[in-house]
Scaffold this active site. Structure first.
Site, short mmCIF file in Angstrom:
data_model
loop_
_atom_site.label_atom_id
_atom_site.label_comp_id
_atom_site.label_asym_id
_atom_site.label_seq_id
_atom_site.Cartn_x
_atom_site.Cartn_y
_atom_site.Cartn_z
N GLY A 13 0.93 -1.29 0.17
CA GLY A 13 -0.19 0.16 0.29
C GLY A 13 0.91 1.21 -0.02
N ILE A 14 0.17 2.18 0.39
CA ILE A 14 1.13 3.82 0.72
C ILE A 14 2.62 3.44 1.41
CG2 ILE A 14 0.51 5.95 1.54
CD1 ILE A 14 -2.54 5.42 1.50
N GLY A 15 3.04 2.74 2.26
CA GLY A 15 3.82 2.54 3.17
C GLY A 15 4.87 2.22 2.14
N SER A 137 -5.36 10.98 8.49
CA SER A 137 -6.62 10.84 7.43
C SER A 137 -7.84 11.19 8.10
CB SER A 137 -7.48 9.39 7.71
OG SER A 137 -8.25 9.41 7.26
N TYR A 162 -11.78 4.92 13.32
CA TYR A 162 -10.80 4.89 13.20
C TYR A 162 -10.49 6.35 13.01
CZ TYR A 162 -8.23 5.46 8.79
OH TYR A 162 -7.14 5.56 7.55
N1 LIG Z 1 -5.90 3.78 1.78
C1 LIG Z 1 -6.49 5.22 1.99
O1 LIG Z 1 -7.06 5.39 1.41
C2 LIG Z 1 -6.33 6.26 3.02
C3 LIG Z 1 -6.37 7.11 3.55
C4 LIG Z 1 -6.35 7.85 4.41
C5 LIG Z 1 -5.27 7.20 5.42
N2 LIG Z 1 -5.02 6.34 5.08
C6 LIG Z 1 -3.24 6.04 5.67
O2 LIG Z 1 -2.37 5.50 5.22
C7 LIG Z 1 -1.52 4.17 5.95
C8 LIG Z 1 -1.45 3.70 5.17
O3 LIG Z 1 -2.40 3.17 4.70
P1 LIG Z 1 -2.83 1.53 3.38
O4 LIG Z 1 -4.34 2.05 2.89
O5 LIG Z 1 -1.56 1.79 2.69
O6 LIG Z 1 -2.43 0.37 4.35
P2 LIG Z 1 -2.53 -1.13 3.59
O7 LIG Z 1 -3.08 -1.29 2.83
O8 LIG Z 1 -3.29 -2.13 4.99
O9 LIG Z 1 -1.28 -0.87 3.89
C9 LIG Z 1 -1.04 -2.41 3.67
C10 LIG Z 1 0.58 -2.57 4.71
O10 LIG Z 1 0.04 -2.41 6.53
C11 LIG Z 1 0.80 -3.57 6.90
N3 LIG Z 1 0.35 -3.60 7.84
C12 LIG Z 1 -0.67 -3.91 8.57
N4 LIG Z 1 -1.41 -4.37 9.27
C13 LIG Z 1 0.17 -4.45 10.26
C14 LIG Z 1 0.01 -4.95 11.42
N5 LIG Z 1 -0.41 -4.53 12.23
N6 LIG Z 1 1.46 -5.16 11.66
C15 LIG Z 1 2.57 -4.46 10.90
N7 LIG Z 1 2.43 -3.60 9.74
C16 LIG Z 1 0.34 -4.31 9.47
C17 LIG Z 1 0.93 -4.68 5.90
O11 LIG Z 1 2.02 -5.80 6.58
P3 LIG Z 1 1.35 -6.89 6.43
O12 LIG Z 1 1.61 -7.32 4.93
O13 LIG Z 1 2.42 -7.93 6.54
O14 LIG Z 1 0.10 -7.60 6.89
C18 LIG Z 1 1.19 -3.81 4.92
O15 LIG Z 1 2.59 -3.47 5.06
C19 LIG Z 1 -3.00 4.02 7.11
O16 LIG Z 1 -2.68 4.60 8.60
C20 LIG Z 1 -4.08 4.74 7.00
O17 LIG Z 1 -4.85 4.86 7.57
C21 LIG Z 1 -4.64 5.73 4.01
#
Ligand SMILES: NC(=O)c1ccc[n+]([C@@H]2O[C@H](COP(=O)([O-])OP(=O)(O)OC[C@H]3O[C@@H](n4cnc5c(N)ncnc54)[C@H](OP(=O)(O)O)[C@@H]3O)[C@@H](O)[C@H]2O)c1
Length: 298
Positions: A13-15, A137, A162
């Site tokens: 994802g974003i990370g 967020s 959240y």
């Molecule tokens: N996507 C959006 O639209 C959006 C909007 C606003 C803010 N955000 C924020 O942006 C950030 C990234 O979001 P994202 O959408 O990229 O999320 P995501 O797709 O769920 O991120 C995936 C990543 O998170 C890791 N992860 C999830 N749970 C974990 C845990 N308990 N411990 C360690 N690693 C964990 C996964 O590792 P594994 O593969 O090993 O599980 C993977 O590296 C978050 O803080 C989210 O709240 C996102």
């Protein structure tokens, strides 16, 4: 030698896109995730764009406070840290608790980054000028400002819980920026806007995540969510990369970087001194800094 950067939840994802952005800037990036296979494929992707040191992967489930403590000890032993991006975040369609018996949204979105940051502060100070970036967020705008306990009063609505956990973390971010003023460690919040990721794909299709009044408007709410999270993770990573690296932020702290990768105003509620005091009291109670591994924090 390359300067070190850590990105939590940096294997997807974003990370992952944030980690790639930092690797392009010449950082030796460590990404944290739960799954070793995804970790291996992430470091291959990051290595392909890295301009300096090779990336690394460390396993930790950031929903467990003991694992956060173990991760902090591991990262601290490696020396000074220039950039910490607390990117981990999660939304849950159903109420759940972590192994520590703490409501999961609050634990993953706030307590885990809070604890990791506090435990790495001396390593960040050793690398000053250094930066902390906490990923926030727009959901903070739909959040209740009640922080007497990990769980807010009322029914469970994943999107609002959240947002409330992200609001706690934003309040902590503003507090920390002031606390560290003059130390060379600066603190930023980064709002990615939205992106299609496993987090949004798995949750934002269910009306259960919003409160009953919004459920009545679900077709409209769902369209808004779909539109807001349609973009690529690479674009959503740019606020974090900007916050971690941009020279225009030198000497600034407590700044929110918006989806356009530029500073934007912080919503007033997050900086409310009573909110900050409540969040700190709750964080210290649920995630004590001297908590021994294996202790249950209810
Ligand atoms: N996507 C959006 O639209 C959006 C909007 C606003 C803010 N955000 C924020 O942006 C950030 C990234 O979001 P994202 O959408 O990229 O999320 P995501 O797709 O769920 O991120 C995936 C990543 O998170 C890791 N992860 C999830 N749970 C974990 C845990 N308990 N411990 C360690 N690693 C964990 C996964 O590792 P594994 O593969 O090993 O599980 C993977 O590296 C978050 O803080 C989210 O709240 C996102």
């Amino acid at each position: 030698m390359s300067e070190r950067a850590v990105v939590t939840a940096g294997t997807g994802g974003i990370g992952l896109e944030t980690a790639k952005g930092l690797a392009r800037h010449g950082f030796a990036v460590t990404v944290v995730g739960r799954n070793a296979e995804r970790g291996t494929s992430a470091i291959e992707e990051i290595a392909a764009v890295a301009t300096a040191a090779a990336p690394r992967f460390v396993t930790a489930d950031l929903a467990s406070l003991d694992q956060v403590r173990a991760l902090a000890a591991h990262l601290a032993a490696e020396g000074p840290l220039k950039v910490l991006v607390n990117n981990v975040g999660a939304m849950f369609t159903q109420r759940r608790q972590t192994v520590d018996g703490i409501e999961s949204s609050f634990a993953v979105n706030h307590l885990s980054p809070y604890l990791l940051t506090e435990l790495l502060l001396d390593r960040l100070q050793a690398a000053a000028p250094s930066r902390i970036v906490n990923v926030t967020s727009a959901a903070v705008k739909a959040a209740k400002r009640t922080f007497d306990a990990a769980e807010p009063p009322g029914g469970y609505y994943g999107f609002h819980w959240y947002g409330r956990a992200k609001l706690a973390n934003l309040a902590y971010t503003l507090h920390l920026a002031e606390r560290l003023r003059g130390t060379g460690v600066t603190v930023f919040a980064a709002d990615p806007g939205g992106a299609a990721t496993s987090m949004t794909d798995g949750t934002m299709t269910s009306p259960k995540i919003v409160s009953p009044p919004l459920r009545l408007l679900w077709p409209l709410v769902r369209r808004t969510f779909t539109r807001a999270t349609a973009g690529p993770a690479s674009a959503a990573a740019s606020p974090s990369v900007f916050a971690a690296t941009d020279a225009s932020l030198e000497g600034r702290t407590g700044v929110l970087i918006g989806p356009g990768a530029r500073p934007v105003p912080v919503s007033r509620g997050a900086g409310d001194p009573r909110t900050i005091a409540k969040v700190l009291e709750l964080s210290r109670r649920l995630a004590p800094l001297d908590g021994a591994p294996g202790v249950q924090h209810k």
